[in-house]
Structures are given as C-alpha cells and as structure tokens.
Design a protein around this motif. Structure first.
Motif, PDB file in Angstrom:
ATOM      1  N   THR A   1      -3.247   4.328  -2.865  1.00  0.00           N
ATOM      2  CA  THR A   1      -2.267   3.360  -2.350  1.00  0.00           C
ATOM      3  C   THR A   1      -2.252   2.051  -3.152  1.00  0.00           C
ATOM      4  OG1 THR A   1      -3.889   2.564  -0.779  1.00  0.00           O
ATOM      5  CG2 THR A   1      -2.339   4.215   0.028  1.00  0.00           C
TER       6      THR A   1
ATOM      7  N   PRO B   1       1.873   4.824  -0.832  1.00  0.00           N
ATOM      8  CA  PRO B   1       1.100   5.954  -1.365  1.00  0.00           C
ATOM      9  C   PRO B   1       1.767   6.600  -2.580  1.00  0.00           C
ATOM     10  CG  PRO B   1       2.096   6.523   0.752  1.00  0.00           C
ATOM     11  CD  PRO B   1       2.449   5.095   0.486  1.00  0.00           C
TER      12      PRO B   1
ATOM     13  N   GLN C   1       0.817  -1.227   0.000  1.00  0.00           N
ATOM     14  CA  GLN C   1       0.000   0.000   0.000  1.00  0.00           C
ATOM     15  C   GLN C   1       0.849   1.275   0.000  1.00  0.00           C
ATOM     16  OE1 GLN C   1      -3.650   0.027   2.112  1.00  0.00           O
ATOM     17  NE2 GLN C   1      -4.026  -1.553   0.623  1.00  0.00           N
TER      18      GLN C   1
END
Ligand code: URA
Length: 235
Positions: free
Chosen positions: A183, A133, A131
C-alpha cells in the motif's frame, strides 16, 4: 462556439501560433473539408472528430484518465535518460495537455500504469496517506518458501528507513512466483522488500492499482478508464 485554432490548442496540437499555421496550411479538415480561416467558429459539442494532418482526431474529453500496459525497457519519465519514455507510447498531444503518471514503474517493470492530466487524481492515488493497494506479480530467483511469505507479511526493514514495510497480502502462484500487494510506493519497494527477505526479484509486473485491473490489454497498448473505474477510485 469556439474559434478553431483555440479548439486545436486545447486538444494539445501545440501553441496557438502552431495551431493557426496548421489551419492556414490546409491541414485541418472538418466533415472532409479543409477550413482555412483559423478563427472559424466551431461547436465542439456538435463535433465528434476533426482531421489533422491526414489523421482522424476524435475530440478529447478533458481531463484525460487512461491506463497503459507498460512494456519493459521504458522509463516513467518525461525526460528519460537511457531508454524511450512511456509517454511516447501515447498520442503526442497528450504530453502537451500535461499528462502525468500515477507513480513510477522501474524501467524493467511491466504492467498497469495509470496516467492523467488531472493533478488531483495523480496526487490522490500517489499520496502515502491514501494507502492505495497495488498488486504485483513477482518472479523470484529462488523458490518461494513459507519463511519468505511470513517475512514479507510480518514486515521488513529497508535501508535508510526506520519503519517496517509490510506486504498487505501475498499469494503463492507457483514455485518461483508470488502475487504481492503493497500500500506504499517507496523507491524500488518490491525489489528491496524481497531482497530484505533473502530472495531476489527477477521479474515484476503490476496487475492492479486500487480497484483497476490490467486485464488482457496488450503490452504497449492503452485504453481510457471507464466511468465505473473512475467512480470506484472516488473520481
Ligand atoms: N517496486 C519495485 O521495486 N519496482 C517497481 O517498479 C514497482 C514497485
């Protein structure tokens, strides 16, 4: 100590045979002198640079970690179909060393693209589990509305996907521009999210990935990632 042709091969100058030929043709210079014996032992730790075919070549520290400011009109592919490849914006030796992009940007998307010869690095930063960003500056066809921002933050359904995709953060920059952080890294994700929220992406530019920012690097230029940037990414 290392034989010169092996060092050239490790630096991406082609097969061992290609490297022997470069040396025997007098195209490889150390301290300004051509070395003609391809087996000449050299100490890579004591050498900063060699000259190959008229070009100075600072010895590379492997693996390579770099950031490219991708221009529009380039494909993130080693075998592009209709446009030049982003890899052709780098010294040709990097492809021979196995450089790969950290995810893909669409042909018309500009901005930050990380690249590395370290497979673990590429995998870690593209893994959906991590995940990481990614922040994009998005130029919109229709003016930004509170409803658009709310829909992106609440999440939208993309075709053929039964889970909602959610924007982590949305900042309004001006009437037709937002900065949006996601993400995941699904195919055409930003364009599809904006379309699902009843607007249209006219321009897409990646500003950052994890803690690494594009900054003021000129379009088409690349730079090495610093030790601090790598540490902040966990490498
Ligand atoms: N989302 C898109 O739609 N395109 C990109 O290039 C990157 C993210």
């Amino acid at each position: 100590m290392k034989e010169l042709y092996r060092l050239l091969h490790e630096q991406g100058f082609g097969s061992r045979k290609d490297c022997r030929k470069l040396i025997e043709a007098g195209l490889v210079l150390i301290d300004g002198e051509a070395v003609l014996d391809h087996r000449q032992p050299v100490d890579p730790t004591a050498l900063d640079e060699i000259e190959v075919d008229g070009e100075p070549w600072p010895l590379l520290e492997l693996p390579l970690y770099l950031l490219l400011h991708k221009p529009g009109g380039y494909e993130t592919s080693h075998r592009p179909l209709h446009n030049p490849s982003v890899f052709h914006l780098l010294p040709y030796q990097f492809e021979a060393l196995g450089i790969a992009a950290v995810g893909r940007l669409d042909v018309d998307t500009t901005g930050l693209l990380l690249m590395s010869t370290d497979g673990q690095f590429v995998h870690a930063l593209t893994s959906p589990k991590k995940q990481v960003p990614k922040c994009y500056r998005v130029t919109l066809k229709h003016a930004v509305t509170d409803e658009l921002v709310a829909r992106l933050l609440k999440g939208v359904y993309l075709k053929d996907d039964d889970e909602k995709v959610i924007a982590e953060a949305v900042t309004v920059v001006d009437e037709h521009t937002i900065d949006m952080t996601i993400t995941q890294g699904k195919y055409h994700q930003v364009k599809r999210m904006v379309a699902a929220a009843s607007n249209r992406v006219e321009g897409l530019h990646r500003l950052s990935l994890g803690t690494v920012e594009l900054g003021d690097l000129a379009e088409g230029d690349w730079r090495w990632l610093s030790a601090g940037e790598l540490a902040a990414l966990g490498f």
